[in-house]
Design a protein around this motif. Structure first.
Motif, PDB file in Angstrom:
ATOM      1  N   GLN A   1       2.232   1.658  -3.465  1.00 22.75           N
ATOM      2  CA  GLN A   1       1.186   2.022  -4.421  1.00 22.75           C
ATOM      3  C   GLN A   1       0.822   3.497  -4.308  1.00 22.75           C
ATOM      4  O   GLN A   1       0.548   4.164  -5.304  1.00 22.75           O
ATOM      5  CB  GLN A   1      -0.056   1.152  -4.172  1.00 22.75           C
ATOM      6  CG  GLN A   1      -1.206   1.375  -5.136  1.00 22.75           C
ATOM      7  CD  GLN A   1      -0.906   0.859  -6.537  1.00 22.75           C
ATOM      8  OE1 GLN A   1      -0.125  -0.064  -6.699  1.00 22.75           O
ATOM      9  NE2 GLN A   1      -1.510   1.472  -7.541  1.00 22.75           N
ATOM     10  N   TYR A   2       0.794   4.008  -3.072  1.00 21.72           N
ATOM     11  CA  TYR A   2       0.406   5.407  -2.840  1.00 21.72           C
ATOM     12  C   TYR A   2       1.613   6.173  -2.281  1.00 21.72           C
ATOM     13  O   TYR A   2       1.569   6.700  -1.170  1.00 21.72           O
ATOM     14  CB  TYR A   2      -0.779   5.476  -1.886  1.00 21.72           C
ATOM     15  CG  TYR A   2      -1.994   4.738  -2.403  1.00 21.72           C
ATOM     16  CD1 TYR A   2      -2.837   5.331  -3.349  1.00 21.72           C
ATOM     17  CD2 TYR A   2      -2.281   3.450  -1.967  1.00 21.72           C
ATOM     18  CE1 TYR A   2      -3.942   4.650  -3.834  1.00 21.72           C
ATOM     19  CE2 TYR A   2      -3.386   2.760  -2.461  1.00 21.72           C
ATOM     20  CZ  TYR A   2      -4.213   3.369  -3.394  1.00 21.72           C
ATOM     21  OH  TYR A   2      -5.303   2.689  -3.877  1.00 21.72           O
TER      22      TYR A   2
ATOM     23  N   SER B   1      -5.464  -9.967  -0.506  1.00 23.47           N
ATOM     24  CA  SER B   1      -5.876  -9.168   0.657  1.00 23.47           C
ATOM     25  C   SER B   1      -7.343  -9.430   0.994  1.00 23.47           C
ATOM     26  O   SER B   1      -7.702  -9.589   2.165  1.00 23.47           O
ATOM     27  CB  SER B   1      -5.677  -7.678   0.366  1.00 23.47           C
ATOM     28  OG  SER B   1      -4.349  -7.390   0.034  1.00 23.47           O
TER      29      SER B   1
ATOM     30  N   ILE C   1       0.845  -1.204   0.000  1.00 21.06           N
ATOM     31  CA  ILE C   1       0.000   0.000   0.000  1.00 21.06           C
ATOM     32  C   ILE C   1       0.876   1.248   0.000  1.00 21.06           C
ATOM     33  O   ILE C   1       0.597   2.217  -0.710  1.00 21.06           O
ATOM     34  CB  ILE C   1      -0.932  -0.003   1.233  1.00 21.06           C
ATOM     35  CG1 ILE C   1      -1.977  -1.127   1.109  1.00 21.06           C
ATOM     36  CG2 ILE C   1      -1.629   1.354   1.386  1.00 21.06           C
ATOM     37  CD1 ILE C   1      -2.839  -1.295   2.341  1.00 21.06           C
TER      38      ILE C   1
END
Length: 218
Positions: A37-38, A177, A34
């Motif tokens: 990704q961000y 996930s 995560i």
């Protein structure tokens, strides 16, 4: 496999150790994934460079642990729980699905209770097969490709091969996930929400007598 009073020994030591390493690894991969990704949003209090290093290191550990699982399921009795049985499959899946949708909330007994011969209900079994033999290997292969981008085809139909690999890796990670969340929820279903969590620690599954068993005893 042995039974002890009202307990069934379902999880050998090697499987419990693998499960613990894999669970922790998957959670760390999700969190660091995560962050990667961000990268511009700083959603997690973690340095981007550290997240990259952790993701790569943990990815290697999970890959090695996967081979332990794969080989273990080839050479130990645990492989019998993953045998595919096409005959009557749709009927069994439908029966279990109806239980999850309505029977569970009506207090009905599970149509496929855990026993020495059956560790998973039909939905669990084929979900695990898809995840462990399709999704996880795909995540490993695409992860290795991203770790060594020189292995990736430069372009696929005029689209960057690295971009397609990254999208596939992220998509599979997302599906894993979702599976993890569902897995945790299903593990809490039972007479006692903690039974299955204790089982994966001590290896023994608590067998609760069903209404049919109680009637037989009378």
């Amino acid at each position: 496999m042995t039974a002890e009073n009202n307990k069934i020994y379902l999880y050998p030591l090697w499987l419990r150790i693998w499960h613990g390493v894999n669970a922790l690894g998957i959670i760390l991969l999700i969190l660091t994934g995560i962050r990667l990704q961000y990268s511009e949003l700083s959603m997690l209090p973690m340095d981007f460079g550290l997240a990259v290093q952790m993701h790569n290191i943990v990815g290697v550990i999970v890959t090695l642990s996967y081979f332990v699982f794969f080989i273990g399921n080839l050479v130990t009795p645990n492989k019998k729980y993953y045998k595919i049985k096409p005959k009557g499959l749709v009927k069994r899946l439908t029966k279990q699905m109806n239980y999850y949708i309505s029977g569970l909330f009506k207090g009905e007994e599970s149509p496929f209770p855990i026993s020495e011969k059956r560790k998973f209900n039909p939905l669990q079994k084929y979900a695990y097969i898809f995840v462990m033999y399709c999704f996880v290997p795909l995540a490993i292969v695409t992860g290795i490709a991203l770790l060594f981008p020189e292995l990736i085809i430069e372009q696929v139909y005029s689209v960057s091969g690295i971009f397609l690999t990254a999208v596939l890796h992220g998509s599979v990670g997302f599906l894993i996930s979702i599976f993890l969340i569902i897995h945790l929820y299903v593990a809490s279903i039972g007479k006692n929400p903690l039974d299955n969590f204790r089982s994966i620690i001590n290896g023994y599954h608590d067998v609760h007598p069903t209404e049919k068993d109680k009637k037989k005893e009378k």
